[in-house]
Design an enzyme around this catalytic site. Structure first.
Site, PDB file in Angstrom:
ATOM      1  N   GLU A  19      27.006 -99.169 -25.679  1.00 16.13           N
ATOM      2  CA  GLU A  19      27.098 -99.291 -24.214  1.00 16.13           C
ATOM      3  C   GLU A  19      25.675 -99.241 -23.688  1.00 16.13           C
ATOM      4  O   GLU A  19      25.049 -98.180 -23.679  1.00 16.13           O
ATOM      5  CB  GLU A  19      27.927 -98.127 -23.643  1.00 16.13           C
ATOM      6  N   GLU A  32      15.886-104.478 -16.108  1.00 10.82           N
ATOM      7  CA  GLU A  32      16.751-103.483 -15.479  1.00 10.82           C
ATOM      8  C   GLU A  32      15.873-102.543 -14.656  1.00 10.82           C
ATOM      9  O   GLU A  32      14.862-102.041 -15.162  1.00 10.82           O
ATOM     10  CB  GLU A  32      17.497-102.666 -16.543  1.00 10.82           C
ATOM     11  N   LYS A  88      24.782 -85.867 -29.825  1.00  7.77           N
ATOM     12  CA  LYS A  88      23.419 -85.563 -29.358  1.00  7.77           C
ATOM     13  C   LYS A  88      23.284 -86.028 -27.917  1.00  7.77           C
ATOM     14  O   LYS A  88      23.406 -87.214 -27.628  1.00  7.77           O
ATOM     15  CB  LYS A  88      22.351 -86.247 -30.213  1.00  7.77           C
ATOM     16  N   CYS A 108      24.287 -97.424 -14.988  1.00  6.88           N
ATOM     17  CA  CYS A 108      24.165 -98.600 -15.864  1.00  6.88           C
ATOM     18  C   CYS A 108      24.737 -99.855 -15.221  1.00  6.88           C
ATOM     19  O   CYS A 108      24.146-100.929 -15.301  1.00  6.88           O
ATOM     20  CB  CYS A 108      24.875 -98.333 -17.187  1.00  6.88           C
TER      21      CYS A 108
END
Ligand code: NAD
Length: 466
Positions: free
Chosen positions: A238, A370, A165, A272
């Site tokens: 991850e 983040e 997905k 990331c």
């Protein structure tokens, strides 16, 4: 102005660089459709495993070829859907995606061949790497092709079948990839896709699957971790990052500044392991900030499809809203805006000016969260110990960057930083032979290289007579 993504049973793809104009849509997968894709993948598992590694490599080479022939089409569509400047995307998404794919085709055999761990005249002990079954692979949007290649290719190569997905932000790219793979005649149902947002992801992870390979936010990663615990299946996570970059007083400042531009601002700051907190020795602070400001002043904000563009839009309005909130919080708490710090008047869309902030406190969201956009907070330090403490002052532990000519110091500091990867003086660790993954809330397990391949397998020991 429409920015919503769902319309009846359709998932709409909007262009964040063109004021969210509609690009197209895909049908959202129903529960029954997802169930069916998983059932087909389950049925295909025996034959996909049965053709062996050589057979799988042969088929995957055909998939590689058809995708490679269509790389320009994939590239353009991905950039329209999520705003990656095309000149960068051709290197870091398309280029890297194929480089990893090729590495797996050439090297999987070396790492999946059974290993002899012990033998004498009477006994032989071997370790076998077996596929686990059906992998549910769920990915985000920020490197739309790489994320498919990074997560799906190694699963298929070890012998798992995959139901994939892609993110709701790049549904058309996901569909194009599925259609191209179908045209390569990959054996029956070894790979299928589901379409939709997190709800479809939930439906997929509710099925009878044997492994979840998830890349995305920590929030969703934690939900997936809980679900995999209930199912007692393997999981690879991850997740997010807030990588520190530490510049020591003896670093080559010109080369560090050049590298930092790429490490923080590639893909509009949406990577990331991007360098998200810069920690500079006090004696070099002003010089570094001035250099980075000058670099940003020379860059072009514009249409991602124009090869001259350095900064396109963020992926979506919601991401722009989040960056505005994070930077407003910093300003309210006393941060100084060196450059940027606002939405530009034009172009219209999810744009945000590349930003440098100083006068940072650890209570600010730009430090503690983040920041997935083109914003760089910069702080200063006096001692090595202080630099390491600041580098580790985060819930994340994915990438990290150290700049110094003293390689012993680089090694010492690198060993103290709690992160899965350390780059010294800008040397790129993102290579298919290296494991990639995080400490702390940045994830569980590793992708790529020997360790990544083995994370997708059951590892079996057979001790027998000779
Ligand atoms: P996200 O977690 O919102 O979504 C990721 C994927 O999960 C999407 O496909 C989404 O539809 C799906 N999803 C959402 N809720 C779900 C649920 N309850 N069950 C199953 N699936 C669900 O993340 P995002 O905003 O798309 O991506 C950005 C994040 O991804 C950032 O934090 C970034 O750092 C991280 N990221 C990590 C890596 C890495 O390798 N560590 C790489 C790229 C991005």
């Amino acid at each position: 102005m429409r920015t919503e993504r769902r319309e009846m049973n359709k998932l709409i793809s909007n262009n964040p660089a063109k004021n969210y104009s509609r690009i197209g849509e895909v049908n959202i997968s129903s529960q029954a459709e997802v169930k069916k894709k998983v059932a087909l993948a389950k049925r295909a598992f025996g034959s996909w495993r049965g053709i062996g590694l050589d057979g799988r490599i042969k088929h995957l080479q055909k998939v590689y070829d058809v995708l490679y022939r269509n790389r320009k089409k994939i590239s353009k569509l991905a950039c329209q859907e999520m705003g990656f400047p095309i000149a960068q995307q051709e290197i870091f998404d398309i280029g890297d995606g194929f480089a990893y794919f090729e590495w797996y085709l050439k090297n999987a055999k070396k790492y999946l061949t059974p290993e002899i761990t012990f033998q004498n005249k009477k006994e032989i002990h071997k370790v076998y790497f077996e596929p686990v079954g059906v992998a549910a692979v769920i990915q985000p949007w920020n490197f739309p092709f790489c994320q498919w290649s990074w997560a799906v290719v190694p699963n298929l190569i070890v012998g798992n079948t995959v139901v994939f997905k892609h993110s709701e932000e790049v549904p058309l790219t996901g569909k194009l990839i599925e259609d191209l793979i179908a045209s390569s005649k990959l054996p029956d149902r070894g790979f299928g896709e589901g379409y939709g947002d997190g709800k479809v992801g939930e439906i997929l992870t509710d099925q009878e699957i044997d492994l979840i390979a998830f890349t995305g936010s920590c929030r969703v990663g934690q939900l997936i971790y809980q679900k995999s615990a209930k199912k007692f299946i393997k999981v690879l996570l991850e997740l997010g990052g807030s990588a520190p970059g530490v510049i020591f007083e003896d670093a080559d400042i010109n080369s560090a500044a050049e590298h930092i531009f790429g490490a923080r601002f590639t893909n509009n700051g949406q990577a990331c392991d991007g360098l998200k907190r810069l920690i500079v020795h006090k004696s070099k602070f002003d010089e570094v900030v001035t250099k980075l400001k000058q670099t940003l002043e020379s860059k072009v904000i514009g249409d991602p499809l124009d090869p001259k563009t350095d900064f396109g839009p963020l992926v979506a309005k919601r991401q722009q809203d989040l960056i505005v909130a994070q930077v407003s919080d910093a300003k309210r708490k006393g941060a100084k805006v060196v450059i940027g710090g606002k939405i530009p008047d034009k172009p219209k869309g999810a744009y945000y000016e590349p930003t440098i902030l100083t006068n940072i406190s650890t209570k600010m969201r730009v430090w503690s969260e983040e920041v997935f956009g083109s914003v760089l907070p910069v702080v200063s330090f006096k001692t090595e110990e202080e630099a390491v403490r600041m580098a580790n002052d985060t819930q994340y532990g994915l990438g990290s960057y150290v700049y110094t000519k003293d390689l012993k110091k680089a090694e010492r500091v690198g060993s103290k930083i709690k992160a899965g990867m350390v780059s010294v003086n800008g040397i790129n660790y993102v290579c298919p032979f290296n494991p990639f993954g995080g400490y702390k809330q940045s994830g569980i397990g590793r992708e790529h290289g020997r360790y990544g391949l083995h994370d997708l397998c059951q590892i079996k020991t057979v001790a027998a007579n000779k």
